[in-house]
Design a protein around this motif. Sequence first.
Motif, PDB file in Angstrom:
ATOM      1  N   GLU A 730       0.810  -1.208   0.000  1.00 48.95           N
ATOM      2  CA  GLU A 730       0.000   0.000   0.000  1.00 48.95           C
ATOM      3  C   GLU A 730       0.849   1.266   0.000  1.00 48.95           C
ATOM      4  N   THR A 731       1.985   1.222   0.661  1.00 43.52           N
ATOM      5  CA  THR A 731       2.822   2.425   0.780  1.00 43.52           C
ATOM      6  C   THR A 731       4.241   2.115   0.363  1.00 43.52           C
ATOM      7  N   SER A 732       4.989   3.184   0.075  1.00 40.99           N
ATOM      8  CA  SER A 732       6.398   3.016  -0.304  1.00 40.99           C
ATOM      9  C   SER A 732       7.228   2.528   0.877  1.00 40.99           C
ATOM     10  N   GLU A 733       6.830   2.875   2.100  1.00 40.91           N
ATOM     11  CA  GLU A 733       7.557   2.403   3.281  1.00 40.91           C
ATOM     12  C   GLU A 733       7.437   0.888   3.423  1.00 40.91           C
ATOM     13  N   GLU A 734       6.213   0.365   3.142  1.00 44.50           N
ATOM     14  CA  GLU A 734       6.038  -1.086   3.185  1.00 44.50           C
ATOM     15  C   GLU A 734       6.886  -1.755   2.104  1.00 44.50           C
ATOM     16  N   LEU A 735       6.947  -1.118   0.936  1.00 44.80           N
ATOM     17  CA  LEU A 735       7.758  -1.659  -0.151  1.00 44.80           C
ATOM     18  C   LEU A 735       9.234  -1.683   0.228  1.00 44.80           C
ATOM     19  N   LYS A 736       9.723  -0.588   0.798  1.00 48.01           N
ATOM     20  CA  LYS A 736      11.134  -0.532   1.216  1.00 48.01           C
ATOM     21  C   LYS A 736      11.429  -1.602   2.250  1.00 48.01           C
ATOM     22  N   ALA A 737      10.536  -1.767   3.207  1.00 45.44           N
ATOM     23  CA  ALA A 737      10.738  -2.793   4.240  1.00 45.44           C
ATOM     24  C   ALA A 737      10.788  -4.182   3.619  1.00 45.44           C
ATOM     25  N   ALA A 738       9.952  -4.440   2.599  1.00 47.64           N
ATOM     26  CA  ALA A 738       9.939  -5.751   1.949  1.00 47.64           C
ATOM     27  C   ALA A 738      11.246  -6.009   1.204  1.00 47.64           C
ATOM     28  N   ILE A 739      11.765  -4.974   0.525  1.00 48.52           N
ATOM     29  CA  ILE A 739      13.034  -5.138  -0.201  1.00 48.52           C
ATOM     30  C   ILE A 739      14.185  -5.368   0.777  1.00 48.52           C
ATOM     31  N   LEU A 740      14.214  -4.608   1.865  1.00 44.57           N
ATOM     32  CA  LEU A 740      15.270  -4.782   2.874  1.00 44.57           C
ATOM     33  C   LEU A 740      15.176  -6.164   3.515  1.00 44.57           C
ATOM     34  N   GLU A 741      13.940  -6.617   3.730  1.00 52.32           N
ATOM     35  CA  GLU A 741      13.753  -7.949   4.312  1.00 52.32           C
ATOM     36  C   GLU A 741      14.279  -9.027   3.365  1.00 52.32           C
ATOM     37  N   MET A 742      14.060  -8.817   2.055  1.00 53.48           N
ATOM     38  CA  MET A 742      14.541  -9.789   1.085  1.00 53.48           C
ATOM     39  C   MET A 742      16.069  -9.817   1.038  1.00 53.48           C
ATOM     40  N   ILE A 743      16.687  -8.644   1.085  1.00 53.31           N
ATOM     41  CA  ILE A 743      18.152  -8.584   1.078  1.00 53.31           C
ATOM     42  C   ILE A 743      18.713  -9.291   2.309  1.00 53.31           C
ATOM     43  N   GLU A 744      18.105  -9.032   3.460  1.00 56.87           N
ATOM     44  CA  GLU A 744      18.565  -9.672   4.699  1.00 56.87           C
ATOM     45  C   GLU A 744      18.368 -11.187   4.633  1.00 56.87           C
ATOM     46  N   PHE A 745      17.259 -11.626   4.060  1.00 56.24           N
ATOM     47  CA  PHE A 745      16.993 -13.061   3.967  1.00 56.24           C
ATOM     48  C   PHE A 745      18.066 -13.756   3.141  1.00 56.24           C
ATOM     49  N   PHE A 746      18.397 -13.182   1.991  1.00 56.20           N
ATOM     50  CA  PHE A 746      19.354 -13.855   1.113  1.00 56.20           C
ATOM     51  C   PHE A 746      20.795 -13.723   1.596  1.00 56.20           C
ATOM     52  N   THR A 747      21.085 -12.711   2.398  1.00 61.15           N
ATOM     53  CA  THR A 747      22.445 -12.569   2.916  1.00 61.15           C
ATOM     54  C   THR A 747      22.656 -13.318   4.226  1.00 61.15           C
ATOM     55  N   GLN A 748      21.575 -13.531   4.999  1.00 59.66           N
ATOM     56  CA  GLN A 748      21.733 -14.125   6.324  1.00 59.66           C
ATOM     57  C   GLN A 748      21.100 -15.511   6.463  1.00 59.66           C
ATOM     58  N   GLU A 749      19.934 -15.729   5.880  1.00 60.01           N
ATOM     59  CA  GLU A 749      19.173 -16.947   6.171  1.00 60.01           C
ATOM     60  C   GLU A 749      19.112 -17.934   5.016  1.00 60.01           C
ATOM     61  N   PHE A 750      19.383 -17.482   3.813  1.00 61.97           N
ATOM     62  CA  PHE A 750      19.323 -18.363   2.646  1.00 61.97           C
ATOM     63  C   PHE A 750      20.618 -19.187   2.605  1.00 61.97           C
ATOM     64  N   ILE A 751      20.586 -20.337   3.274  1.00 65.26           N
ATOM     65  CA  ILE A 751      21.783 -21.172   3.408  1.00 65.26           C
ATOM     66  C   ILE A 751      21.456 -22.569   2.894  1.00 65.26           C
ATOM     67  N   GLU A 752      22.150 -22.979   1.861  1.00 62.10           N
ATOM     68  CA  GLU A 752      21.977 -24.321   1.318  1.00 62.10           C
ATOM     69  C   GLU A 752      23.187 -25.204   1.588  1.00 62.10           C
ATOM     70  N   GLU A 753      24.326 -24.578   1.888  1.00 60.58           N
ATOM     71  CA  GLU A 753      25.572 -25.327   1.965  1.00 60.58           C
ATOM     72  C   GLU A 753      25.770 -25.973   3.337  1.00 60.58           C
ATOM     73  N   GLY A 754      26.535 -27.016   3.361  1.00 58.51           N
ATOM     74  CA  GLY A 754      26.893 -27.725   4.580  1.00 58.51           C
ATOM     75  C   GLY A 754      27.735 -28.924   4.203  1.00 58.51           C
ATOM     76  N   MET A 755      28.074 -29.730   5.187  1.00 52.26           N
ATOM     77  CA  MET A 755      28.891 -30.904   4.891  1.00 52.26           C
ATOM     78  C   MET A 755      28.769 -31.918   6.016  1.00 52.26           C
ATOM     79  N   PHE A 756      29.146 -33.150   5.707  1.00 54.91           N
ATOM     80  CA  PHE A 756      29.227 -34.227   6.696  1.00 54.91           C
ATOM     81  C   PHE A 756      30.614 -34.850   6.593  1.00 54.91           C
ATOM     82  N   ILE A 757      31.205 -35.147   7.744  1.00 52.85           N
ATOM     83  CA  ILE A 757      32.451 -35.929   7.781  1.00 52.85           C
ATOM     84  C   ILE A 757      32.141 -37.219   8.529  1.00 52.85           C
ATOM     85  N   VAL A 758      32.154 -38.324   7.822  1.00 52.57           N
ATOM     86  CA  VAL A 758      31.836 -39.627   8.409  1.00 52.57           C
ATOM     87  C   VAL A 758      33.143 -40.352   8.697  1.00 52.57           C
ATOM     88  N   GLU A 759      33.388 -40.643   9.971  1.00 53.00           N
ATOM     89  CA  GLU A 759      34.596 -41.361  10.360  1.00 53.00           C
ATOM     90  C   GLU A 759      34.362 -42.859  10.224  1.00 53.00           C
TER      91      GLU A 759
END
Length: 920
Positions: A730-759
Motif C-alpha cells: 500500500e505504501t512506499s515504506e512497506e515496499l522498502k521494508a519488503a526489499i530490505l527484508e529480502m536482502i537480509e533473507f538472502f544474505t543471512q538466512e538463505f543457506i543451502e551449503e553444509g557438509m558431513f564428515i563420516v569417520e
Amino acid sequence: MSEINKHITIPKEVNSGNDLDYQFLKEKGLEYIEKLAGNIWTDYNSHDPGITTLEMLCYAITDIGARISLPIEDILAPADGAKSTENQFFNALQILPSKPVTENDYRKLFIDIDGVKNCWLSKYEKTVYVDCKNDLLSYNPNDFNTVDDELRRDFQLNGLYKLKVDFDELDDSEFPYKADKDAEITRIKELIFSRYHENRNLCEDLIDVAEVETHAIEVCASIEVETETDEELVHAKVLRAIDNYFSPSLKFYSLQQMLDKGYSTDHIFEGPALSNGFIDEEELENAQLRTEVRLSDLMQLIMKIEGVKVIKDISINDCLDAENKNDAWLICVRPGMKPKRCDSSAFSYYKDVLPLNVNSKKVKGYIQQLDIDEAEKQSLAKIGMELEVPKGSFRDVGETTTIQNDFPETYGIGDVGLPSRATEARKAQAKQLKGYLLFFDQVFATYFAHLDKVKDLLSVDTRLAKTYFTQAVKDLEDFADLVTDYPLSDDEALTQNLLSELDDNITRKNELLDHLIARFAEKFSRYSFLMKEIYGSYADEAIINAKEVFLSEYGEIKNTDGSANNNGISNWRGSAFNYFERAPEEIWNTENVAGAQKRIARLSGIRNFKRRNLSPSFIETYKLTNSEGKEVFRWHVKNNDGVYFLSSTEEYNTRAFAEDELYQTVVKIVETRPETIEKGFAEGVADEKEVGNFEIQVSPTGKYSFDVINTNAHPNSTDRIIARQFLYYETSEELKAAILEMIEFFTQEFIEEGMFIVEHILLRPDVTSEAGLQNQFMPVCTKQCTSCEPIDPYSYRVTVVLPGWTHRFRNMDFRKFMEELIRKELPAHVLARICWIGERDKLVPDEENEMIQFEKAYQEFLLAKTNSGQEQDETKLKNLIAILTELNTIYPTGRLIDCDDDADLLGGKIVLGRTNIGNL
C-alpha cells in the motif's frame, strides 16, 4: 647466493625516533623550504613568521610521536575504566593450548580428574582377518580356514586405545565398604570416558579403561633414627616415599612456579588446558610404569628423610615369585603392572640399640596429615593460571587541540585575539592565517582520531564499518567565520564530508583483516579470487564477513559463564565430534562437529557448519507444460514461513538453465546494499525507478511492487527482468521494508551449503566381541590380495559428503578448491573420500535422492550409537554402510561445444579433453 634462497625478514625495530626529535624535524623542514622556495625566501631566522609556523608544526609532530611511543597498553586502554583490553585479544588460555594430540596430552587430561593418580595410554590391539578370495572381513580367523593361505591377509585396526589407570587410594572413612569403592572407581571411569570423548581426535576412539594391575613387592627394613625424632612420623614418611617410588604422584604447578622453572609461556600452555594447574612435561615423561625396583634407590630415598640416622638392614623380595624369596638388589616388574608394597613388608626402628614400638594408628594419622598438607599445596596451583593482560592507563590519545593558540599573541590568532584598535585589514589577515593553519589542524586531528581507533581497527572482534576517521577542531575562536558546512558536534558526519571519497572501506577492511589473519599464518587469497568470479561485486563484502567470523572464532570461544566451549578454529582443528551419551539435540541440528569441519566451513565461507539435514531447501524448481505444449521449467523461492515471495519471470528449457537464472537473481539481490535502498527511497519513489538491482513498479491504483533486474542487460531485452515478487504494498515504506527484508533473507538466512564428515572407525563392528561379525563389515576390494592397498577400510579414513546442487558447489573451480582445502585441513594421516551428491528435496522421489537416504541413515546410526557405545545397532550400521558404498558424485549439466569455437563462448561449458570434472 641466489635471490630465491635469500631469507627476507622484517626488522622488529623500525622506529627511527625522528618523530620525537624537534631539531631534526626543523632542519628537514628547512631543507624542503630551500628546495621549493630558495630563490624567493632567504631569511630563515626565528623572527620570520614562516619559520615560526614551521616550528609550531614540528612541535605538533613531536606530540604525535610522543603519543605513538606510549606503552601499547596505554594506547589500547578504553575510555571506560570498567572495560578491559582483554576483549581486544585472545588471552593465553584461549589461543595457546590445544586439544590433546600426544599420549602425554591425554595423560595430563585424565590426571586432571580428581581420583586419578596416574595413567598410561596404549594401543588397543584388534586384528581383522581378510578373505581375499571372496573379499570378506572377520574378527575370527577360523571363519576363513577353508581359504588358501596365499589368499588370506590380516591387519590391525589403528586409532583405537585402552587406558590403564592408577587410582588414588580411597579413604576408608569415606568408602568403608568394597562396594562403595567399586562404585567410586566406576564413576571415575565414566568420567574418563566422558572427558576423552569431549577431546577425541578424528578417526580415533577409546575402547577400554581399566585399573592397572599390581606386582607385589616385599620391603623389609631395620632403621635407626635420631634420638629426638618422632619415630611414627619417620615411619609415615618412609611408607610414603616407598609408595611414591613404586607409583609416582604427579604434581600440579602454578603459572609462576612453571615460569620460575625456566619454561617459556608457549611451552607452559602447550597441550590441553587443565583445571588444577600445570604439569611439568619432564616429570610426566619420567612417571611411566616402573619396569624394575632397585634396592639402592629405596636406600637413597629413606636416607634423605629427616630423622633417619642409618639403615641397619634392608631387603626386597618378589611376592609373586614364590620360588625366589632370596634377597635381591633388583626385581623386574611384570610388563603393564605397577609395583606395590605387599602385606608381608616389615619395618623396625631403633634409637641406638633400643628397639621402638611404632603406634600404627598414629602413623596413619601422620600419613593423612601429610596427604592433606600436600593437597593444600596442590590447590594453590590452580590460582592465577592465566597470563594477565597489562592494564593500561587511559591517555586519551585521540584528544586534539588547535596549534593556533600556541602562536605568539602578536599574531592575533589565539585565545586573546587582536586588540580592538586593529584595522579591518589586520583582522582579515589574521582570519586568512587562521584559515590557512586550519588545514594543518585538521590533518593533526585526523591523525589523532586514527590513533584512537587503533584498538578497534586491529581488534580480532572489530565491527567498524569505516576505516578512515577524523574529528572536529573545536577550540578555535570565530570558527564560523572560517568555514561553512562543518559539523562541530558530529564527527561521523565530518568524516563522511571529508573522507568518504577516500575511504574504500571494503578494500581497506580486507587489507586490515588480511594483516590480522597473516599473524596466524592463514590466508584467504584463493577463496577471495573464486568468490569474485562467482559473486561479482558482492564478493568483497562476503569475504569480509567470512574473515571476521574466522578471526573472532580462531581461539577458544568463551561461554557466558566464562568457561571455554572447546570450539576454537585453531586449537581444535584435529578434533572429532563427541558421540558419547549425547542428547538427540547434540547429535543432529548441532554444532557438535569435528574441528576440521568447522575450520573448513569458516575457510570456505560456509555460514552454517551444523550437522543437519541439507536436502530441505527454500528453492523449488518445477516442470510445467506451456501454451505451446512444450515442457518447460520455472522456479520459486519461499521464506522461513513457507510463503513464496520470489518467482521467475521466464520459462526455461532445462532445470539447469532455470537454476542458473535463480542463482543470478540471488547474486543481484545480495549485491544491492541496504544503504543503497535507503538512499534511493529517500530521494523519492516513482514507477520504473531503479534502486540498485531492483526496479520499482507503481500500479495505476497506486500500489507498489518490485522486480529484480539485471542492469547489464539491454533495457528492452527479456533478460532484464529476472525475478518478480507477485505481492503488492500500500505504501512506499512497506515496499522498502519488503526489499530490505529480502536482502537480509538472502544474505543471512538463505543457506543451502553444509557438509558431513563420516569417520569410518565409528563404523567398525564391536571390537570387544569374540564373534567374527562378518556381515557387519564395510565392503573391500582385494583383487585376490594383489591390489587395492591398504585393505583396511577403517583406520584413519573418512567420507566427506557435500550437497552437489548449490550455487558455489556446482562451480567446478570451487569444487576443486574445496577438495584441496578438505585434504589440506584434515590431519595428514587421514585419507578422505569426497562425494558431491544428491538433489534438493522434492526434485526426485525420496528413495532416489541419495542425500535424503544418507541423512536418514546417518542420523539413525548416530542416535543409536550415542546410546549403545561400543555395541552397534546391526540394522542401522548396515543401512549406513550400504548408502555410503553407493554414493555417486554428481556433476553440473553442460553443453558440449566444438573446441575451435570462440574462447569467449567457453565460460561454463564442458569441453572434452580440457575440463577437469573433479574426482572421488
